[in-house]
Design a protein around this motif. Structure first.
Motif, PDB file in Angstrom:
ATOM      1  N   GLU A 237       0.827  -1.210   0.000  1.00 56.37           N
ATOM      2  CA  GLU A 237       0.000   0.000   0.000  1.00 56.37           C
ATOM      3  C   GLU A 237       0.858   1.256   0.000  1.00 56.37           C
ATOM      4  O   GLU A 237       0.597   2.210  -0.740  1.00 56.37           O
ATOM      5  CB  GLU A 237      -0.933  -0.004   1.214  1.00 56.37           C
ATOM      6  N   MET A 238       1.882   1.269   0.830  1.00 53.08           N
ATOM      7  CA  MET A 238       2.730   2.457   0.905  1.00 53.08           C
ATOM      8  C   MET A 238       3.549   2.635  -0.362  1.00 53.08           C
ATOM      9  O   MET A 238       3.715   3.760  -0.855  1.00 53.08           O
ATOM     10  CB  MET A 238       3.628   2.377   2.132  1.00 53.08           C
ATOM     11  N   ALA A 239       4.050   1.540  -0.904  1.00 53.88           N
ATOM     12  CA  ALA A 239       4.813   1.636  -2.144  1.00 53.88           C
ATOM     13  C   ALA A 239       3.946   2.190  -3.264  1.00 53.88           C
ATOM     14  O   ALA A 239       4.389   3.042  -4.061  1.00 53.88           O
ATOM     15  CB  ALA A 239       5.359   0.265  -2.531  1.00 53.88           C
ATOM     16  N   ARG A 240       2.716   1.748  -3.338  1.00 50.48           N
ATOM     17  CA  ARG A 240       1.805   2.206  -4.384  1.00 50.48           C
ATOM     18  C   ARG A 240       1.484   3.697  -4.228  1.00 50.48           C
ATOM     19  O   ARG A 240       1.525   4.457  -5.185  1.00 50.48           O
ATOM     20  CB  ARG A 240       0.516   1.385  -4.340  1.00 50.48           C
ATOM     21  N   SER A 241       1.195   4.120  -3.013  1.00 54.27           N
ATOM     22  CA  SER A 241       0.781   5.509  -2.804  1.00 54.27           C
ATOM     23  C   SER A 241       1.946   6.488  -2.862  1.00 54.27           C
ATOM     24  O   SER A 241       1.755   7.664  -3.174  1.00 54.27           O
ATOM     25  CB  SER A 241       0.060   5.646  -1.454  1.00 54.27           C
ATOM     26  N   LEU A 242       3.162   6.013  -2.590  1.00 51.32           N
ATOM     27  CA  LEU A 242       4.321   6.911  -2.553  1.00 51.32           C
ATOM     28  C   LEU A 242       5.052   7.008  -3.889  1.00 51.32           C
ATOM     29  O   LEU A 242       5.847   7.940  -4.094  1.00 51.32           O
ATOM     30  CB  LEU A 242       5.318   6.440  -1.487  1.00 51.32           C
ATOM     31  N   ALA A 243       4.831   6.066  -4.786  1.00 56.82           N
ATOM     32  CA  ALA A 243       5.629   5.993  -6.009  1.00 56.82           C
ATOM     33  C   ALA A 243       5.644   7.310  -6.785  1.00 56.82           C
ATOM     34  O   ALA A 243       6.716   7.827  -7.134  1.00 56.82           O
ATOM     35  CB  ALA A 243       5.120   4.860  -6.902  1.00 56.82           C
ATOM     36  N   GLU A 244       4.497   7.893  -7.070  1.00 51.13           N
ATOM     37  CA  GLU A 244       4.444   9.115  -7.868  1.00 51.13           C
ATOM     38  C   GLU A 244       4.933  10.341  -7.100  1.00 51.13           C
ATOM     39  O   GLU A 244       5.714  11.137  -7.635  1.00 51.13           O
ATOM     40  CB  GLU A 244       3.033   9.332  -8.411  1.00 51.13           C
ATOM     41  N   PRO A 245       4.507  10.566  -5.844  1.00 54.89           N
ATOM     42  CA  PRO A 245       5.022  11.722  -5.102  1.00 54.89           C
ATOM     43  C   PRO A 245       6.543  11.704  -4.945  1.00 54.89           C
ATOM     44  O   PRO A 245       7.196  12.740  -5.052  1.00 54.89           O
ATOM     45  CB  PRO A 245       4.322  11.618  -3.740  1.00 54.89           C
ATOM     46  N   VAL A 246       7.097  10.535  -4.687  1.00 54.64           N
ATOM     47  CA  VAL A 246       8.546  10.425  -4.527  1.00 54.64           C
ATOM     48  C   VAL A 246       9.266  10.721  -5.838  1.00 54.64           C
ATOM     49  O   VAL A 246      10.278  11.432  -5.883  1.00 54.64           O
ATOM     50  CB  VAL A 246       8.908   9.022  -3.997  1.00 54.64           C
ATOM     51  N   LYS A 247       8.726  10.211  -6.934  1.00 52.97           N
ATOM     52  CA  LYS A 247       9.312  10.468  -8.249  1.00 52.97           C
ATOM     53  C   LYS A 247       9.290  11.955  -8.574  1.00 52.97           C
ATOM     54  O   LYS A 247      10.253  12.509  -9.117  1.00 52.97           O
ATOM     55  CB  LYS A 247       8.562   9.674  -9.314  1.00 52.97           C
ATOM     56  N   ALA A 248       8.192  12.618  -8.245  1.00 50.13           N
ATOM     57  CA  ALA A 248       8.061  14.046  -8.530  1.00 50.13           C
ATOM     58  C   ALA A 248       9.090  14.880  -7.780  1.00 50.13           C
ATOM     59  O   ALA A 248       9.495  15.952  -8.243  1.00 50.13           O
ATOM     60  CB  ALA A 248       6.648  14.514  -8.180  1.00 50.13           C
ATOM     61  N   LEU A 249       9.535  14.407  -6.625  1.00 53.76           N
ATOM     62  CA  LEU A 249      10.523  15.122  -5.821  1.00 53.76           C
ATOM     63  C   LEU A 249      11.950  14.685  -6.144  1.00 53.76           C
ATOM     64  O   LEU A 249      12.892  15.122  -5.481  1.00 53.76           O
ATOM     65  CB  LEU A 249      10.240  14.900  -4.331  1.00 53.76           C
TER      66      LEU A 249
END
Length: 424
Positions: A237-249
């Motif tokens: 769940e955390m990997a799925r929800s964090l993937a895009e925000p982390v990439k954007a940063l």
């Protein structure tokens, strides 16, 4: 050849010494012995030991000391003594004429057998970091032979550190030595950097999700707190929800490991899951930390909804808020990001160019040598990825060590020439 057969044999000897970090092994290795061997070789060139011994860990309120370091210091009385550091010196130049090289003697686990084959040396530490460190010594020997006056005019330091691997982040090694003045106007952190040097690095932070519940047998699975279920769900769940925000940063996220147990016939009530985040700026690190904390809370809520009332997981879900927790093992560490026109010119004149692929920058101890009167870079032969660092395939090409030795020789002489006219 500057990295002669004698240095090849020295590298083999150094690689045969087990220097796996106590951060991973939780026991003493032979770091002190390896340091002493290297110091003896340096002494034959006229270098003297100006520091030898362990560093220290600050009180528990030091916000950048990883919790794993604090825990191991508490659990093992001799933890810091197991991994001493050595600082070697030659010459008597002032601060603005001091050139420092740093390499780490500690390695990741497991220790590997040493193999010399087809122009490559294979073994743990071959490229990360004993091979590059030994090349610095070979370069100094050549300077001693060709330009002996240089080593009297400038001051040259080698920091031989432990506490780099295993998530120690240099807090009781490089940080300790730099804060005590063992630094120069130019500081070279000898790590495999590909096609050029970096004057910026990343820093990592680690997030741990823990389950601290009750075990049970497979005969009564409904009576245990199922850590395997919870941690695997939370990780996805955390990997799925964090993937895009982390990439954007522009932050690198690693789902580093999940552990509960190895056997099929029981419910494991305890375990942990680790996420690692590598960031390029303090601001990006802070933003990611906020995102991670929010992702954990949301994943925990979804977990309770997904498995509530389902046999045999009802007991696990009823107790979830008391058995599942999360915390940062390390965060808020600084990043290296410095420029110095004069020292960049020295590097350019020595034929050493910056690595133009900023995405290849990585985390290392160089962040602790950043200062107004210093320029710190990460530079060394080979590549962490292509040379198999931290894997069973770790190796270094002798041609790369030879080229690096020659480049270090040129850097030392160029530094001496450039700083001879620099006012203190």
């Amino acid at each position: 050849m500057l990295f002669t057969d004698r240095y090849v044999q020295r590298l083999v000897q150094l690689l045969e010494i087990d220097t796996v970090t106590p951060m991973e092994s939780h026991q003493a290795s032979q770091i002190a012995h390896a340091n002493a061997v290297f110091a003896d070789w340096a002494a034959s060139l006229g270098m003297r030991v100006v520091f030898a011994g362990p560093g220290e860990v600050r009180a528990h309120d030091d916000y950048v000391t990883p919790r794993t370091v604090e825990r191991l210091c508490h659990e093992h009385e001799g933890f810091l003594d197991w991994q001493p550091h050595t600082v070697l010196e030659i010459g008597h130049g002032p601060k603005h004429r001091t050139l420092m090289f740093n390499f780490h003697m500690d390695t990741v686990s497991p220790h590997l057998p040493v193999l010399l084959r087809e122009g490559c040396v294979h073994g743990r530490g071959a490229v990360d970091n004993k091979g590059p460190g030994l090349a610095v010594l070979a370069a100094i020997e050549e300077v001693q032979r060709t330009h002996p006056q240089v080593l009297r005019d400038i001051r040259l330091l080698i920091q031989v550190v432990a506490g780099e691997e295993g998530g120690a982040m240099g807090v009781y090694g490089t940080r300790y030595l730099c804060e005590r003045g063992h630094v120069g106007a130019l500081n070279v952190f000898v790590e495999p950097s590909g096609d050029g040097y970096f004057d910026a690095s990343t820093t990592s932070m680690t997030y741990e999700i823990r389950m601290d519940g009750d075990d049970s047998t497979d005969d009564f699975p409904e009576r245990g707190d199922n850590a395997s279920l919870i941690l695997s769900f939370m990780a996805q769940e955390m990997a799925r929800s964090l993937a895009e925000p982390v990439k954007a940063l522009d932050v690198k996220m690693t789902l580093a490991g999940i552990h509960t147990g190895l056997h099929h016939n029981r419910v494991y009530g305890s375990g942990h899951c680790l996420f690692n985040f590598s960031y390029r700026s303090a601001d990006a690190g802070r933003q990611v930390a906020e995102q991670v904390d929010q992702a954990y809370a949301a994943a925990l809520a979804r977990c309770r909804v997904a498995f509530s009332g389902l046999h045999p997981f009802s007991f696990t879900i009823e107790r979830l808020l008391s058995t599942c927790s999360a915390s940062w093992l390390k965060r808020d560490l600084p990043v290296l990001n410095n420029r110095d026109a004069a020292m960049e010119t020295v590097l350019m004149n020595a034929g050493i160019n910056p690595n133009t692929c900023s995405a290849e920058a990585f985390t290392c101890d160089a962040m602790w040598a950043q200062a107004d009167d210093a320029y710190s870079i990460v530079w060394g032969p080979g590549s962490l990825a292509l040379n198999g660092a931290h894997t069973a395939l770790e190796h270094v090409r002798l041609d790369d060590l030879e080229s690096f030795t020659r480049a270090v020789h040129c850097l030392i002489t160029q530094f001496a020439t450039a700083t001879s006219h620099t006012p203190n």
